[in-house]
Structures are given as C-alpha cells and as structure tokens.
Design a protein around this motif. Structure first.
Motif, PDB file in Angstrom:
ATOM      1  N   SER A 189       9.841   5.598  -9.265  1.00  0.00           N
ATOM      2  CA  SER A 189       9.999   6.969 -10.296  1.00  0.00           C
ATOM      3  C   SER A 189      11.126   6.574 -11.006  1.00  0.00           C
ATOM      4  O   SER A 189      12.391   6.473 -10.748  1.00  0.00           O
ATOM      5  CB  SER A 189       9.841   8.107  -9.492  1.00  0.00           C
ATOM      6  OG  SER A 189       9.988   9.147 -10.417  1.00  0.00           O
ATOM      7  N   ASP A 190      10.751   6.893 -12.361  1.00  0.00           N
ATOM      8  CA  ASP A 190      11.831   6.834 -13.282  1.00  0.00           C
ATOM      9  C   ASP A 190      12.831   8.218 -13.312  1.00  0.00           C
ATOM     10  O   ASP A 190      13.808   8.153 -14.073  1.00  0.00           O
ATOM     11  CB  ASP A 190      11.583   6.322 -14.747  1.00  0.00           C
ATOM     12  CG  ASP A 190      10.415   7.474 -15.258  1.00  0.00           C
ATOM     13  OD1 ASP A 190      10.235   8.536 -14.472  1.00  0.00           O
ATOM     14  OD2 ASP A 190       9.924   7.153 -16.304  1.00  0.00           O
ATOM     15  N   GLN A 228       0.767  -1.069  -0.045  1.00  0.00           N
ATOM     16  CA  GLN A 228      -0.008   0.219   0.106  1.00  0.00           C
ATOM     17  C   GLN A 228       1.014   1.154  -0.016  1.00  0.00           C
ATOM     18  O   GLN A 228       0.512   2.177  -0.728  1.00  0.00           O
ATOM     19  CB  GLN A 228      -1.022   0.061   1.071  1.00  0.00           C
ATOM     20  CG  GLN A 228      -1.881   1.127   1.200  1.00  0.00           C
ATOM     21  CD  GLN A 228      -2.807   1.200   2.351  1.00  0.00           C
ATOM     22  OE1 GLN A 228      -2.565   0.352   3.297  1.00  0.00           O
ATOM     23  NE2 GLN A 228      -3.545   2.147   2.512  1.00  0.00           N
ATOM     24  N   LEU A 229       1.833   1.194   0.676  1.00  0.00           N
ATOM     25  CA  LEU A 229       2.681   2.364   1.105  1.00  0.00           C
ATOM     26  C   LEU A 229       3.516   2.690  -0.403  1.00  0.00           C
ATOM     27  O   LEU A 229       3.887   3.830  -0.827  1.00  0.00           O
ATOM     28  CB  LEU A 229       3.676   2.230   2.108  1.00  0.00           C
ATOM     29  CG  LEU A 229       4.333   3.582   2.801  1.00  0.00           C
ATOM     30  CD1 LEU A 229       3.308   4.581   2.715  1.00  0.00           C
ATOM     31  CD2 LEU A 229       5.117   3.214   3.781  1.00  0.00           C
ATOM     32  N   ARG A 230       3.872   1.502  -1.054  1.00  0.00           N
ATOM     33  CA  ARG A 230       4.751   1.738  -2.345  1.00  0.00           C
ATOM     34  C   ARG A 230       3.852   2.241  -3.440  1.00  0.00           C
ATOM     35  O   ARG A 230       4.113   3.184  -4.285  1.00  0.00           O
ATOM     36  CB  ARG A 230       5.221   0.303  -2.736  1.00  0.00           C
ATOM     37  CG  ARG A 230       6.268  -0.232  -2.125  1.00  0.00           C
ATOM     38  CD  ARG A 230       6.648  -1.674  -2.747  1.00  0.00           C
ATOM     39  NE  ARG A 230       7.658  -2.099  -2.041  1.00  0.00           N
ATOM     40  CZ  ARG A 230       7.570  -3.310  -1.159  1.00  0.00           C
ATOM     41  NH1 ARG A 230       6.012  -3.838  -1.087  1.00  0.00           N
ATOM     42  NH2 ARG A 230       8.146  -4.118  -0.441  1.00  0.00           N
ATOM     43  N   ALA A 231       2.523   1.707  -3.425  1.00  0.00           N
ATOM     44  CA  ALA A 231       1.478   2.429  -4.449  1.00  0.00           C
ATOM     45  C   ALA A 231       1.355   3.902  -4.251  1.00  0.00           C
ATOM     46  O   ALA A 231       1.043   4.603  -4.999  1.00  0.00           O
ATOM     47  CB  ALA A 231       0.162   1.667  -4.451  1.00  0.00           C
ATOM     48  N   GLN A 232       1.197   4.483  -2.677  1.00  0.00           N
ATOM     49  CA  GLN A 232       1.036   5.825  -2.359  1.00  0.00           C
ATOM     50  C   GLN A 232       2.379   6.563  -2.775  1.00  0.00           C
ATOM     51  O   GLN A 232       2.331   7.444  -3.362  1.00  0.00           O
ATOM     52  CB  GLN A 232       0.668   5.677  -1.025  1.00  0.00           C
ATOM     53  CG  GLN A 232      -0.547   5.234  -0.680  1.00  0.00           C
ATOM     54  CD  GLN A 232      -0.864   5.450   0.931  1.00  0.00           C
ATOM     55  OE1 GLN A 232       0.081   5.498   1.642  1.00  0.00           O
ATOM     56  NE2 GLN A 232      -2.026   5.157   1.269  1.00  0.00           N
ATOM     57  N   LEU A 233       3.520   5.756  -2.608  1.00  0.00           N
ATOM     58  CA  LEU A 233       4.667   6.662  -3.023  1.00  0.00           C
ATOM     59  C   LEU A 233       4.844   6.851  -4.448  1.00  0.00           C
ATOM     60  O   LEU A 233       5.029   7.931  -4.929  1.00  0.00           O
ATOM     61  CB  LEU A 233       5.850   5.808  -2.498  1.00  0.00           C
ATOM     62  CG  LEU A 233       7.218   6.364  -2.842  1.00  0.00           C
ATOM     63  CD1 LEU A 233       7.420   7.613  -2.172  1.00  0.00           C
ATOM     64  CD2 LEU A 233       8.244   5.323  -2.253  1.00  0.00           C
ATOM     65  N   LYS A 234       4.466   5.832  -5.305  1.00  0.00           N
ATOM     66  CA  LYS A 234       4.528   6.049  -6.746  1.00  0.00           C
ATOM     67  C   LYS A 234       3.667   6.922  -7.157  1.00  0.00           C
ATOM     68  O   LYS A 234       3.885   7.701  -8.112  1.00  0.00           O
ATOM     69  CB  LYS A 234       4.119   4.517  -7.312  1.00  0.00           C
ATOM     70  CG  LYS A 234       4.584   4.458  -8.923  1.00  0.00           C
ATOM     71  CD  LYS A 234       4.353   2.919  -9.405  1.00  0.00           C
ATOM     72  CE  LYS A 234       4.671   2.940 -10.773  1.00  0.00           C
ATOM     73  NZ  LYS A 234       4.455   1.549 -11.431  1.00  0.00           N
ATOM     74  N   GLN A 235       2.250   7.144  -6.599  1.00  0.00           N
ATOM     75  CA  GLN A 235       1.475   7.930  -6.977  1.00  0.00           C
ATOM     76  C   GLN A 235       1.841   9.365  -6.742  1.00  0.00           C
ATOM     77  O   GLN A 235       1.824  10.229  -7.562  1.00  0.00           O
ATOM     78  CB  GLN A 235       0.133   7.756  -6.411  1.00  0.00           C
ATOM     79  CG  GLN A 235      -0.993   8.688  -6.680  1.00  0.00           C
ATOM     80  CD  GLN A 235      -2.239   8.359  -5.819  1.00  0.00           C
ATOM     81  OE1 GLN A 235      -2.377   7.296  -5.268  1.00  0.00           O
ATOM     82  NE2 GLN A 235      -3.281   9.137  -6.460  1.00  0.00           N
ATOM     83  N   TYR A 236       2.407   9.813  -5.573  1.00  0.00           N
ATOM     84  CA  TYR A 236       3.037  11.009  -5.049  1.00  0.00           C
ATOM     85  C   TYR A 236       4.199  11.365  -6.156  1.00  0.00           C
ATOM     86  O   TYR A 236       4.218  12.360  -6.656  1.00  0.00           O
ATOM     87  CB  TYR A 236       3.573  10.879  -3.792  1.00  0.00           C
ATOM     88  CG  TYR A 236       2.384  10.980  -2.686  1.00  0.00           C
ATOM     89  CD1 TYR A 236       1.536  12.089  -2.638  1.00  0.00           C
ATOM     90  CD2 TYR A 236       2.169  10.140  -1.562  1.00  0.00           C
ATOM     91  CE1 TYR A 236       0.699  12.310  -1.718  1.00  0.00           C
ATOM     92  CE2 TYR A 236       1.338  10.195  -0.706  1.00  0.00           C
ATOM     93  CZ  TYR A 236       0.560  11.389  -0.772  1.00  0.00           C
ATOM     94  OH  TYR A 236      -0.738  11.516   0.382  1.00  0.00           O
TER      95      TYR A 236
END
Length: 526
Positions: A47-48, A5-13
């Motif tokens: 993030s790339d 869940q935290l990975r998904a949120q981080l990627k979105q941010y």
C-alpha cells in the motif's frame, strides 16, 4: 516471506486504508531484526499509504514495531513477527489504524472511549495459539479507539528470557501496567467487563427488564446456535444466553470431519456460528452464566450468576462440556504455572523442556505427537492398561524417539516450587508402586465434563452429570429440552451437537404449539 496469494490478498485488504499508516521499527543487526525488516518491507509494498521508518527508543523490545498515524494518537505494537494465527491481527490493526471502523456496536465503542487512566497492556502469545488472536485483536482495537490505552503483542518464542523472568507458562497471558491481568481467551466484551466493574451490574439490570421469551436457549456452542436458528425461523421470540459464543469449538484447533467443509479452525467456525445467528431476530446475551432453573406455574425461569433472571415458555439447554481435570493435589495450584489443557496454545512455551501428557485417547496421543516436535521429551501416562487412541495415531506416537508411554499409570500428584511445576507422581496400578517424573509441564487430556452442576436436583442426570434426554431431546421437566455434549447423546461431535440442537428446538416449538392449542372442551364451548 509472504507467498503470492497472500500478497495479493493483503494488497486488496489495504486498499481500504483511508489515512496514512506509519510503521516504526526497532531493530539491531541480528538475523531476527533483518527478518522483521524484510517482512515490514512487504507490508509497505502492499500500500502506498504505509511508510516504514527506524526508531531509537531504548526501552523497546528488539525486534519490534509500532503502528501509528499522524491523524490520531494510537499506541499499538508487535514484538516479533506476527505470522501464523496473528497475521490476521496485524492486518486488522493496519486497517483500523488506517481509518477502517471496527466491527463493534456503538455502545461498545462508546464504553471503550470512556475509559480513563493509564492502561499499558502487554499480551504474550504463541503463533500456534488459536486463542490468542481474540485477545490481541480486542486490545489492539481498544488502543486504536482510546489514546489512554496502549498495547504491545509479544511473541513468546522471540523473547524466551522475558517469558522465563515473568513466569509466563500459558498463553495468551495479559499484563496491565506490569501486573498480571488475565490468562486465556477473552473478547472485547470480557475485557471491558473486567476493566469496568460496573458493567456486570448494568447488564444485569437490562436483562431483568426483558419480557418472557417463547424459547430461551442456554448455551452458545454448535447445539445452541442450531437451536437458535431453528427457533428464530419459526417467527417466535427467541433468546440466547451464554458465557461465550462458540463454546468449546473456540478451543479446537483443526476441524477436518465437518461434512462438506474439508478443513477449518475452531475460532473461524465459532465466529461463523455467531454471524449466522445474528442474521435472525435473536436476542443474544453473552457473558452470562446460568446458576439455577426454576419451574413456575406459567413460565420457566433461568437465574443467572449476575443476579438477573430470564423467563421463557420453553427452554433448550446446550451448555456443553469442559476439559475434565485430574482432581489430584497440585493440579489447581499449578494451573497456568505448568499445568495446561491446550497443547497448541501453550506447547511453544515449553520448547526444549520435559513435559507429560495425561490421557491415552485421541486427544492425548495427538497432543503428545504435536509436543514431541517442540519439547525435549514427552512422557504420556494412560490410566488404562492400553492406549485408546486410533491405531494410526498410536503407530505415529510410538515411532517418535523422544516419547515414553506409561500405561496402567494413575497420576496422584503434581508438585513444584510454588511458582512452577517441577514434576508429578504416579502409581503403577499393577504393583501399587509410586514413581516420580521430573518435568516442567503437564498437559491434561482426559476427556470432558458436562456443564450441568446448576441443574442438580432439578433435572434427571446420569452419574456423570449428563442430562438424560429421549429421542425428541425432552428432559425430565415439561417444556425443557437439551442438546449437545451436556446430554446423554453418545457421540460428542460438532455435527451431532448441531443436529441435536435442531431436534431440541423443533421439539420445543411443537411443545409450544400443543400447549397453546385450545383443548376439546374449549373448542366445543366456542
């Protein structure tokens, strides 16, 4: 290290990044370095636009990492792994270095960019400290905006030897160019005021020019915020003057009894209070402390320590309360040198040491339970003949093997070597015998003291300093109302303070309407 869940949120941010972010890691072959590299790998995969490389600067702490960009000169570093409360600080740093504009006013951004000279900041934090992120985030954003400012945020648990050497016994602890600069929670505005000595005078001049308010609220905690919202919704000219927004809520760790919100944290609630107030046409004046109340013929006047004064037709006082001090020799001398008031913030600095907790109410017993999981030993001292905490907390406390409980114990002195606490003395109230306890930390949890000193001789107060109010929140002075922990309201709870603030504002508005209504003689003459 991060859950799904935290990975998904981080990627979105991190999708908001508009420029490249370069992370430079400083490591060795140790386990902590490997753990940090694994953590940085997760950031890179989110993030790339993020790259991670190894650095070779021998002056850097191990493990640590710097966050920069080829598009600007930025000096932001983390020493350790910023999880816990500091994970948000890391995400914000990545976003701001990556081109996201900080949520600051144009005036504040301009003030930061105008700072000259070399400013190398170091902030020691603990992952359990809810006060630390404000300081870390404030100094990070200043470093992002001004190349003259450098900031490294240091996890004290990772660098215990440095903590000992630099005698850091309270977090957040901020050093500037190697010298101690500040301790405790500070916002961007507070840091700027401390760095820019002319800021206070300039703000005071602005305040002096303000027109009278229909309703002025003194205090920015739950009671003050509620009063401001209720006032503003009536469409009248509303002002809030406060030392800091959020009040004592900002020093609260977990809030689990606010109806309809199963669990939140004090700083989150404080930020939400401010955001809600700012949605209305409210003139908020922060970093201002009231010093005097004057009753005038036409307006009430609130004088501020900055030298400015504000006028209003009605007033709501919601200045809250602060932690009560023991008032014994040595307490003030060793404040932030072993004497502390926030076990969540400073507890990790006493890992493996012996500490005392003063106070046997819910706060004291909860503090002792939390500290027992970190320190070597806890001695809890209670003045009364028995503990006053809830039974469930007492059972938990008494089950812990590294806790001693002393009742009928009156703390009489804190002593040390001039640099740090070495112990305390207490009197057995049953025998009057004086005892000494050798330890390295003292956590004071003995209740609250109302912030009402500036009102002595002006409003009717109790012996404890609480403002006496009636069921409509009216004080002894016409047009002055009060709410929250500074008053005689019997239960000091957030939700009760909010209700009190609402009552005070509605009563003040009713007072304004009655005061402005023409009397019978005027109506007949018309």
């Amino acid at each position: 290290m991060l859950d799904d869940q935290l990975r998904a949120q981080l990627k979105q941010y991190l999708e908001r990044l508009s420029r490249s972010v370069e992370i430079t890691a400083y490591t060795d072959d140790g386990d902590r370095s490997k753990e940090m590299l694994s953590f940085l790998g997760e950031l890179k995969s989110a993030s790339d636009k993020i790259t991670v490389s190894s650095g070779t600067d021998s002056d850097k702490r191990i493990p640590s990492f710097a966050i920069g960009t080829p598009d600007a000169e930025i000096h932001v570093e983390f020493a350790g792994i910023p999880l816990g409360h500091e994970f948000t600080s890391l995400v914000l740093a990545l976003l701001q270095v990556g081109g996201v504009t900080p949520k600051l006013s144009e005036d504040t951004i301009a003030q930061i960019k105008a700072i000259d000279g070399t400013h190398k900041f170091e902030t020691f934090f603990s992952l359990s400290c809810q006060n630390c992120p404000d300081v870390v985030q404030a100094l990070n954003v200043m470093a992002v905006l001004n190349p003259n400012i450098e900031h490294v945020a240091i996890d004290g648990a990772f660098f215990q030897e440095e903590v000992e050497t630099r005698q850091v016994m309270s977090v957040p602890a901020v050093f500037l160019n190697g010298e101690h600069f500040a301790s405790g929670r500070m916002t961007v505005d507070e840091l700027l005021a401390k760095m820019d000595t002319g800021a206070v005078e300039r703000e005071a001049e602005k305040i002096k020019q303000k027109d009278p308010f229909d309703m002025l609220i003194v205090g920015g905690g739950p009671a003050g915020a509620a009063a401001a919202i209720y006032s503003a919704r009536k469409g009248i000219r509303t002002g809030v003057v406060a030392e800091r927004f959020g009040g004592q809520v900002m020093d609260t760790m977990d809030i689990e009894n606010f109806i309809s919100v199963p669990k939140t944290e004090g700083p989150k609630m404080g930020a939400a209070l401010e955001q809600h107030v700012m949605e209305y046409d409210v003139d908020v004046m922060k970093l201002q402390k009231a010093s005097k109340l004057v009753e005038g013929d036409e307006f009430l006047e609130v004088h501020l320590e900055s030298g400015a004064a504000l006028k209003a037709k009605s007033l709501v006082i919601a200045t809250g309360a602060r932690w009560r001090q023991m008032g014994v020799p040595g307490e003030e001398d060793y404040r932030n040198k072993g004497v502390a008031y926030c076990p969540h913030c400073d507890g990790p600095l006493f890992k493996g040491k012996r500490v005392a907790v003063i106070g046997g109410g819910n706060s004291g017993v909860e503090a002792a339970i939390d500290l027992a999981g970190i320190v070597a030993h806890v001695t809890l001292l209670e003045f009364d003949s028995k503990l006053r905490a809830d039974a469930v907390l007492q059972r938990k406390l008494l089950s812990l093997p590294n806790v001693d409980v002393l009742t009928s114990a009156q703390t009489t002195e804190v002593f040390g070597d001039g640099q740090r606490v070495q112990g305390l003395k207490y009197k057995d109230r049953n025998t009057d015998e004086i005892h000494t306890v050798e330890l390295e930390g003292v956590f004071v949890q003995i209740g609250l003291l109302p912030n009402s000193e500036w009102l002595k001789g002006t409003l009717d107060l109790t012996d404890r300093g609480e403002i006496i109010i009636d069921d409509r929140a009216q004080t002894s002075m016409r047009g002055v109302f009060a709410a929250g922990d500074v008053t005689t309201t019997p239960y000091k709870q957030i939700i009760i303070a909010m209700g009190g603030g609402s009552t005070a504002a509605l009563s003040a508005f009713d007072h304004l309407m009655r005061s402005s209504a023409p009397d019978d003689a005027q109506q007949q003459a018309a």
